[in-house]
Design a protein around this motif. Structure first.
Motif, PDB file in Angstrom:
ATOM      1  N   ALA A   1      -0.328  32.725 -33.704  1.00 53.86           N
ATOM      2  CA  ALA A   1      -1.773  32.795 -33.421  1.00 53.86           C
ATOM      3  C   ALA A   1      -2.233  34.196 -33.015  1.00 53.86           C
ATOM      4  O   ALA A   1      -3.139  34.362 -32.219  1.00 53.86           O
ATOM      5  CB  ALA A   1      -2.172  31.776 -32.348  1.00 53.86           C
TER       6      ALA A   1
ATOM      7  N   VAL B   1       2.896  27.517 -35.855  1.00 57.96           N
ATOM      8  CA  VAL B   1       1.557  28.119 -35.868  1.00 57.96           C
ATOM      9  C   VAL B   1       1.635  29.443 -36.608  1.00 57.96           C
ATOM     10  O   VAL B   1       2.528  30.256 -36.349  1.00 57.96           O
ATOM     11  CB  VAL B   1       1.044  28.343 -34.422  1.00 57.96           C
ATOM     12  CG1 VAL B   1      -0.311  29.018 -34.427  1.00 57.96           C
ATOM     13  CG2 VAL B   1       0.979  27.027 -33.662  1.00 57.96           C
ATOM     14  N   GLY B   2       0.720  29.651 -37.538  1.00 60.93           N
ATOM     15  CA  GLY B   2       0.713  30.878 -38.341  1.00 60.93           C
ATOM     16  C   GLY B   2       0.409  32.110 -37.500  1.00 60.93           C
ATOM     17  O   GLY B   2      -0.028  32.006 -36.350  1.00 60.93           O
ATOM     18  N   PRO B   3       0.646  33.295 -38.080  1.00 60.51           N
ATOM     19  CA  PRO B   3       0.493  34.535 -37.314  1.00 60.51           C
ATOM     20  C   PRO B   3      -0.951  35.006 -37.140  1.00 60.51           C
ATOM     21  O   PRO B   3      -1.190  35.958 -36.403  1.00 60.51           O
ATOM     22  CB  PRO B   3       1.280  35.543 -38.152  1.00 60.51           C
ATOM     23  CG  PRO B   3       1.188  35.029 -39.537  1.00 60.51           C
ATOM     24  CD  PRO B   3       1.150  33.533 -39.434  1.00 60.51           C
ATOM     25  N   GLU B   4      -1.898  34.349 -37.823  1.00 52.81           N
ATOM     26  CA  GLU B   4      -3.277  34.859 -37.733  1.00 52.81           C
ATOM     27  C   GLU B   4      -3.922  34.536 -36.395  1.00 52.81           C
ATOM     28  O   GLU B   4      -3.783  33.428 -35.882  1.00 52.81           O
ATOM     29  CB  GLU B   4      -4.140  34.222 -38.824  1.00 52.81           C
ATOM     30  CG  GLU B   4      -3.840  34.734 -40.210  1.00 52.81           C
ATOM     31  CD  GLU B   4      -4.393  33.800 -41.262  1.00 52.81           C
ATOM     32  OE1 GLU B   4      -4.155  32.572 -41.147  1.00 52.81           O
ATOM     33  OE2 GLU B   4      -5.060  34.285 -42.178  1.00 52.81           O
ATOM     34  N   ALA B   5      -4.673  35.486 -35.874  1.00 45.60           N
ATOM     35  CA  ALA B   5      -5.533  35.221 -34.724  1.00 45.60           C
ATOM     36  C   ALA B   5      -6.707  34.360 -35.222  1.00 45.60           C
ATOM     37  O   ALA B   5      -6.980  34.320 -36.420  1.00 45.60           O
ATOM     38  CB  ALA B   5      -6.025  36.533 -34.141  1.00 45.60           C
TER      39      ALA B   5
ATOM     40  N   PRO C   1      -4.161  25.569 -31.043  1.00 42.20           N
ATOM     41  CA  PRO C   1      -3.037  25.297 -31.949  1.00 42.20           C
ATOM     42  C   PRO C   1      -1.814  24.766 -31.222  1.00 42.20           C
ATOM     43  O   PRO C   1      -0.903  24.245 -31.846  1.00 42.20           O
ATOM     44  CB  PRO C   1      -2.764  26.659 -32.591  1.00 42.20           C
ATOM     45  CG  PRO C   1      -3.361  27.670 -31.686  1.00 42.20           C
ATOM     46  CD  PRO C   1      -4.482  26.998 -30.948  1.00 42.20           C
TER      47      PRO C   1
END
Lengths: 299, 258
Positions: free
Chosen positions: B189, B210-214, B121
């Motif tokens: 991430a 970048v979104g917070p999801e792993a 990302p």
């Protein structure tokens, strides 16, 4: 943003892989639900899907950038199952290739019909997975926001089925005319012009729905990723010429031809010629679609 | 060894590029011809991007205009995600996250598919056409195992870069965030092992959103959405098919009546 790493080789692989899955589904479906009327289509679906997936794998492997230094490293792609989607895809495609090969052999040798039907059910699941996988692979790539839409796998699936349908139809004519000794059924079937035109006509009718669906899905897909660099390049920018060729020549021309055949009663040879031309354009469109999406995502 | 992390405090960075030079020296990276950065906001940034020879570089960003113009210097490199997108994408496990923090690359396993480049990302990995290998910041694992700081951290004269435990770095970043400062890598991430603190929003510094999801959670959500769309599509198509069947039946019975 990283420089583009996937080019025309991967675009070709995505196209051939998706089309192989689609062709298998069309062939298997017409055998399982066609009440014996579509045996030639079923055979063509198996043969063409095998050729298409094998050709696709050649392009895929040629793109591997360590092939020249470590040719056997390609087998490492099986390792990271099931965490890496690419590893999952490697297993799916391998299984699909084996099933397509077995189905083709059984048809050619006029093998056990029950066994063929069993393989067809398995192969339909694997063919669908192969086609959808080509889209999921891109939608998981987080560094490329343009690909990050859950509609992308469905766009590739619908396109895979439509191009797969085109490939089976074109395959019938090619095998009957150029390679009659491969399978006598094709040659004998093609001699009966009225039967051929009747089948082509009903295939064209069936293809109206997926063609409409693809137009709908491609518009929705662009809507979900609107605002990314790729979306502008596709609709207005550098790639727009390709994109509009895909939409108009790859989909609309086929749609108009199909609808014309559906509404008007056309002469037999015109139907055959018209659907072959229409489907050839669908195939070209399917390739352009993979190419523009692949490049647009990496801009 | 505990998981290590680097806290990057952009308020302390003076843009001396010692980290750039130290990285090249330690990792034996060659010099490359660079181009003038066409973006006027970034024109002093040199090199302008990662390359197989450039694991790290300092972004020289002009923030604001006229009287309020100020410079922000931001060193960038592989962020060494806690759950790396590149390692999740890699079909061969050539890229893996080590317990100590670094995301390392094992060339002997790599097939050169390029998926890590598309999956990262942060746009970090590069493919070296000459050596046929992926190149990116290594987090100097060979130095960490000897109890040394990474080359860039050791070279930093202002302590803008500090090596500490991941826990401590996350705690300090969370404290900074609570004070109204901006952070990068605390949430992005699923969190990274290089965590930034800044007075300026990272969007203004050109860091990707970048979104917070792993990656595993991101992929699962994508797959769920793909499935939902498939289910809705199937139901809609089934409905249309039933409707058209019913209509043609009705038409037939009407025709039969007349």
């Amino acid at each position: 943003m990283s420089e583009p790493v996937w080019g025309i080789l991967i675009a070709t692989y995505l196209f051939l892989g998706g089309m192989a899955g689609g062709a298998y589904i069309i062939g298997a479906w017409s055998d399982l639900f066609g009440k014996g009327k579509y045996e030639v289509l079923a055979r063509s679906g198996a043969y063409t899907s095998l050729i298409s997936i094998l050709a696709g794998l050649v392009f895929l492997i040629l793109d591997l950038k360590r092939l020249t230094v470590a040719p056997f490293s390609v087998l490492n792609a099986y390792i990271h199952f099931p965490v890496s989607i690419m590893s999952v895809g490697t297993w799916i495609i391998s299984a699909f290739t084996v099933v397509a090969l077995l189905t083709t052999l059984l048809w050619l040798l006029n093998g056990n019909r029950i066994l063929i039907k069993f393989l067809e059910i398995l192969g339909m699941v694997l063919g669908f997975s192969t086609t959808a996988y080509t889209g999921i692979l891109l939608s998981y790539a987080r560094g490329r926001p343009f690909w990050g839409s859950p509609l992308l796998p469905w766009l590739f699936t619908v396109s895979g089925i439509l191009t797969g349908l085109g490939l089976t139809v074109i395959g019938i004519s090619i095998i009957a005319k150029i390679m009659p000794r491969l399978d006598r059924n094709f040659f004998e079937f093609f001699e009966q012009r009225s039967k051929v035109s009747q089948m082509f006509k009903s295939i064209e009718e069936y293809s109206i729905v997926p063609t409409f669906l693809e137009i709908l899905v491609v518009i929705l897909f662009i809507g979900t990723v609107w605002g990314t660099n790729g979306s502008f390049a596709l609709v207005f920018g550098d790639l727009s010429a390709f994109f509009w060729i895909y939409l108009v020549i790859g989909l609309l021309v086929h749609l108009v031809l199909s609808l014309y055949n559906y509404i008007k009663s056309v002469e037999e040879n015109t139907i055959i010629f018209g659907s072959l031309v229409g489907f050839a354009l669908v195939l070209i469109g399917g390739f352009i679609l993979r190419y523009v999406i692949l490049i647009a995502g990496q801009l | 060894m505990m998981a290590k992390a680097v806290l990057v405090d952009l308020r302390r960075c003076i843009g001396c590029r010692s980290c750039q030079v130290a990285c090249k020296r330690w990792n034996d990276r060659g010099a490359t011809a660079t181009k003038h950065n066409p973006d006027p906001k970034l024109e002093w940034t040199n090199p302008s991007d990662f390359s197989p020879q450039t694991y790290t570089y300092v972004r020289f960003v002009k923030v604001g205009k006229g009287e309020s113009l100020k410079w922000v210097f931001a060193k960038v490199q592989c962020n060494h995600c806690i759950e790396p997108g590149c390692a999740t994408a890699c079909p061969t496990t050539a890229l893996i996250k080590t317990k100590e923090g670094p995301v390392i690359y094992r060339k002997e396993l790599c097939i050169g598919c390029g998926y890590c480049i598309n999956a990262c990302p942060f746009g970090v990995p590069r493919f070296d056409e000459e050596n046929k290998a992926i190149e990116k910041c290594t987090f100097c694992p060979e130095r960490l195992s000897e109890g040394l700081e990474p080359a860039c951290v050791q070279a930093c004269p202002t302590d803008a870069l500090t090596l500490m435990s991941l826990e401590e770095a996350r705690r300090k970043a969370a404290e900074a965030e609570a004070k109204g400062l901006y952070t990068y890598g605390l949430h992005e991430a699923g969190g990274t092992s290089w965590i930034y603190i800044s007075e300026t929003p990272f969007t203004e510094l050109g860091f990707p959103k970048v979104g917070p999801e792993a990656p595993a959670a991101f992929n699962l959500r994508m797959l769920e959405n793909i499935s939902i769309i498939g289910a809705v599509g199937l139901i809609a198509m089934g409905g249309l098919w039933l409707y058209s069947k019913r209509r043609s039946k009705l038409e037939e019975s009407k025709r039969g009546e007349s």
